[in-house]
Design a protein around this motif. Sequence first.
Motif: not given
Length: 212
Positions: A115-129
């Motif tokens: 989650v911290d990695t995705f935030a650092s990449w400026d991700i706006d949407y997470l699909k969690l399978d």
Amino acid sequence: MGWLAWERFRCNIDCKADPENCISENLFMTMAKRLAEDGFKNAGYEYIIIDDCWMTTQRDSNGILQADPERFPHGIKYLADYVHSLGLKMGIYQDIGTKTCIGYPGSQGYEKIDVDTFASWDIDYLKLDGCFMDPKEFDTAYPAVTKHLNKTGRPIVYSCSWPAYQVERKMTVMSHRYAVSVPDSPPSEPVIWSFVQEINIIFAGELGCYPG
């Protein structure tokens, strides 16, 4: 609304044989440009979402997920910056279990790091399978990720597969799920289906997870 790669491109990672259709930086930059320039953005489509098969088969020495260096040579942050430059938003895929549905590294045991990695990449949407985890564990596992997301300080839409897998096991869930599936060669009328059990605002409001 937005565009998700899975329905059309699945897990095509053979960029040497099929460079225009493989899961790659080029594919998502091309689709982002199409959304921005061909009227889709103005119609309300704002998300470009990567599905499975974007990462390497191993995490780095710090436990951080890595985009495949051949197919995403500039990394996910670079791709997100490009998507944002077009006025769109960037989405990414991960799985709550030990592996993704195709077999890449999952988030179990690495939830905060991912989650911290995705935030650092400026991700706006997470699909969690929901592959490679017992659905009985979902009631604690998915809300735990919600807490990690909230602590990043970045607004990230959280789309989880929690209800879908529990329904397959005939477990009781609280969900209100609509989906539209349009095949690559659709019939005369799009295949539209809906699934409704119990509508409970608490599911999305307090747990922060939107079935999808």
